[in-house]
Design a protein around this motif. Structure first.
Motif, short mmCIF file in Angstrom:
data_model
loop_
_atom_site.label_atom_id
_atom_site.label_comp_id
_atom_site.label_asym_id
_atom_site.label_seq_id
_atom_site.Cartn_x
_atom_site.Cartn_y
_atom_site.Cartn_z
N LYS A 29 49.95 36.66 170.82
CA LYS A 29 51.01 36.23 171.72
C LYS A 29 52.33 36.44 171.00
CE LYS A 29 51.82 31.76 172.27
NZ LYS A 29 51.72 30.34 172.69
N PRO A 30 53.33 37.01 171.67
CA PRO A 30 54.62 37.19 171.01
C PRO A 30 55.25 35.83 170.70
CG PRO A 30 54.78 37.78 173.34
CD PRO A 30 53.35 37.47 173.05
N SER A 31 55.80 35.70 169.51
CA SER A 31 56.45 34.44 169.16
C SER A 31 57.94 34.63 168.89
CB SER A 31 55.77 33.81 167.94
OG SER A 31 55.86 34.66 166.83
N GLN A 32 58.42 35.87 169.01
CA GLN A 32 59.84 36.15 168.77
C GLN A 32 60.45 36.95 169.91
OE1 GLN A 32 59.83 38.06 164.94
NE2 GLN A 32 59.23 36.20 163.86
N GLY A 33 59.88 36.82 171.10
CA GLY A 33 60.44 37.48 172.27
C GLY A 33 60.26 38.99 172.31
N GLN A 34 59.22 39.51 171.68
CA GLN A 34 58.99 40.95 171.66
C GLN A 34 58.69 41.45 173.08
OE1 GLN A 34 57.46 38.68 169.69
NE2 GLN A 34 57.14 39.45 167.64
N ASP A 42 53.01 47.78 168.39
CA ASP A 42 52.58 47.02 167.22
C ASP A 42 51.06 46.85 167.19
OD1 ASP A 42 55.16 46.74 166.26
OD2 ASP A 42 55.44 44.74 167.12
N MET A 43 50.46 46.60 168.35
CA MET A 43 49.01 46.44 168.41
C MET A 43 48.30 47.72 167.99
SD MET A 43 48.40 43.84 171.68
CE MET A 43 47.97 45.16 172.72
N LEU A 44 48.78 48.86 168.46
CA LEU A 44 48.16 50.14 168.07
C LEU A 44 48.33 50.41 166.59
CD1 LEU A 44 49.07 52.38 171.14
CD2 LEU A 44 46.82 51.50 170.49
N PHE A 45 49.54 50.13 166.07
CA PHE A 45 49.78 50.32 164.65
C PHE A 45 48.85 49.45 163.82
CE2 PHE A 45 51.73 49.01 160.68
CZ PHE A 45 51.97 50.24 160.08
N ALA A 86 40.56 40.57 159.93
CA ALA A 86 41.48 39.95 158.98
C ALA A 86 42.72 40.81 158.77
CB ALA A 86 40.76 39.70 157.65
N ALA A 87 42.53 42.11 158.62
CA ALA A 87 43.67 43.01 158.41
C ALA A 87 44.55 43.06 159.66
CB ALA A 87 43.16 44.41 158.05
N TYR A 88 43.94 43.07 160.84
CA TYR A 88 44.69 43.07 162.10
C TYR A 88 45.52 41.80 162.23
CZ TYR A 88 45.54 43.27 167.15
OH TYR A 88 46.12 43.28 168.40
N ARG A 89 44.91 40.67 161.90
CA ARG A 89 45.62 39.40 161.99
C ARG A 89 46.84 39.38 161.07
NH1 ARG A 89 43.17 33.31 161.53
NH2 ARG A 89 45.17 32.28 161.78
N VAL A 90 46.66 39.78 159.83
CA VAL A 90 47.77 39.80 158.87
C VAL A 90 48.88 40.71 159.36
CG1 VAL A 90 48.43 40.56 156.54
CG2 VAL A 90 46.39 39.16 156.87
N CYS A 91 48.51 41.88 159.82
CA CYS A 91 49.50 42.85 160.30
C CYS A 91 50.30 42.30 161.49
CB CYS A 91 48.80 44.16 160.68
SG CYS A 91 49.91 45.47 161.23
N MET A 92 49.60 41.72 162.47
CA MET A 92 50.28 41.20 163.66
C MET A 92 51.16 39.99 163.31
SD MET A 92 49.72 43.26 166.13
CE MET A 92 50.22 42.39 167.61
N ARG A 95 54.39 40.98 161.87
CA ARG A 95 55.30 41.55 162.86
C ARG A 95 55.79 40.50 163.85
NH1 ARG A 95 55.44 47.10 163.22
NH2 ARG A 95 54.25 48.11 161.58
N GLY A 96 55.46 39.24 163.62
CA GLY A 96 56.00 38.16 164.42
C GLY A 96 55.19 37.75 165.63
N TYR A 97 53.88 37.91 165.57
CA TYR A 97 53.02 37.50 166.69
C TYR A 97 52.14 36.34 166.24
CZ TYR A 97 54.45 41.95 168.63
OH TYR A 97 55.19 43.00 169.09
N GLU A 98 51.74 35.54 167.19
CA GLU A 98 50.81 34.46 166.92
C GLU A 98 49.40 34.97 167.22
OE1 GLU A 98 49.68 29.99 168.51
OE2 GLU A 98 51.53 30.93 169.20
N TYR A 99 48.52 34.90 166.24
CA TYR A 99 47.13 35.33 166.41
C TYR A 99 46.35 34.16 166.98
CZ TYR A 99 42.57 37.35 165.30
OH TYR A 99 41.29 37.85 165.38
N LEU A 100 45.68 34.39 168.11
CA LEU A 100 44.98 33.31 168.81
C LEU A 100 43.48 33.33 168.61
CD1 LEU A 100 46.98 33.60 172.15
CD2 LEU A 100 47.40 32.03 170.25
N GLY A 101 42.95 34.27 167.86
CA GLY A 101 41.52 34.35 167.62
C GLY A 101 40.87 35.39 168.51
N THR A 102 39.55 35.42 168.48
CA THR A 102 38.81 36.44 169.22
C THR A 102 38.29 35.94 170.56
OG1 THR A 102 36.77 35.87 168.05
CG2 THR A 102 38.11 37.65 167.12
#
Length: 125
Positions: A29-34, A42-45, A86-92, A95-102
């Motif tokens: 979920k965006p947490s900085q108004g992306q 960002d998700m693809l990257f 784990a790598a996806y979570r760190v990356c997101m 970049r200013g997103y909140e990771y909500l789990g799977t």
């Protein structure tokens, strides 16, 4: 004379391929108004970054040793999935997103017009 074990190879191949599917990297979920466009980018990257990191030499060696047997294959696959998540979570998060789990997040609003469907995204592998 036909062998009675002729079915073993096709069944073994089918069992191995059942584990060859996509898996959820997670919901964010965006947490900085992306914007939606930036979020998609960002998700693809981060998906590519997670895949690259999971294919590093150390991870490949571990997965090879785990997967060297039919019994070890599921453990090796799960190890790869855990590394990618784990790598996806760190990356997101970087970049200013909140990771909500799977698991899909619970919908808080009861009125469908209050739901912001574009605010939550997931990206299957």
């Amino acid at each position: 004379m036909k062998t009675k074990l002729g079915w073993v190879a096709p069944v073994a191949a089918a069992l191995l391929c059942t584990a060859c599917g996509s898996f959820q990297l997670g919901y964010v979920k965006p947490s900085q108004g992306q914007s939606r466009e930036l979020m998609n980018s960002d998700m693809l990257f981060c998906k590519d970054q997670a895949k690259t990191e999971s294919e590093s030499g150390g991870n490949q060696a571990t997965e090879f040793l785990l997967g060297a047997t039919l019994v070890g294959y599921p453990a090796a696959r799960q190890h790869n999935i855990d590394n990618q998540r784990a790598a996806y979570r760190v990356c997101m998060e970087q970049r200013g997103y909140e990771y909500l789990g799977t698991e899909p997040p619970a919908r808080q609003a009861t009125n469908p017009s209050q739901l912001n469907r574009s605010a939550l995204f997931h990206l299957p592998n």
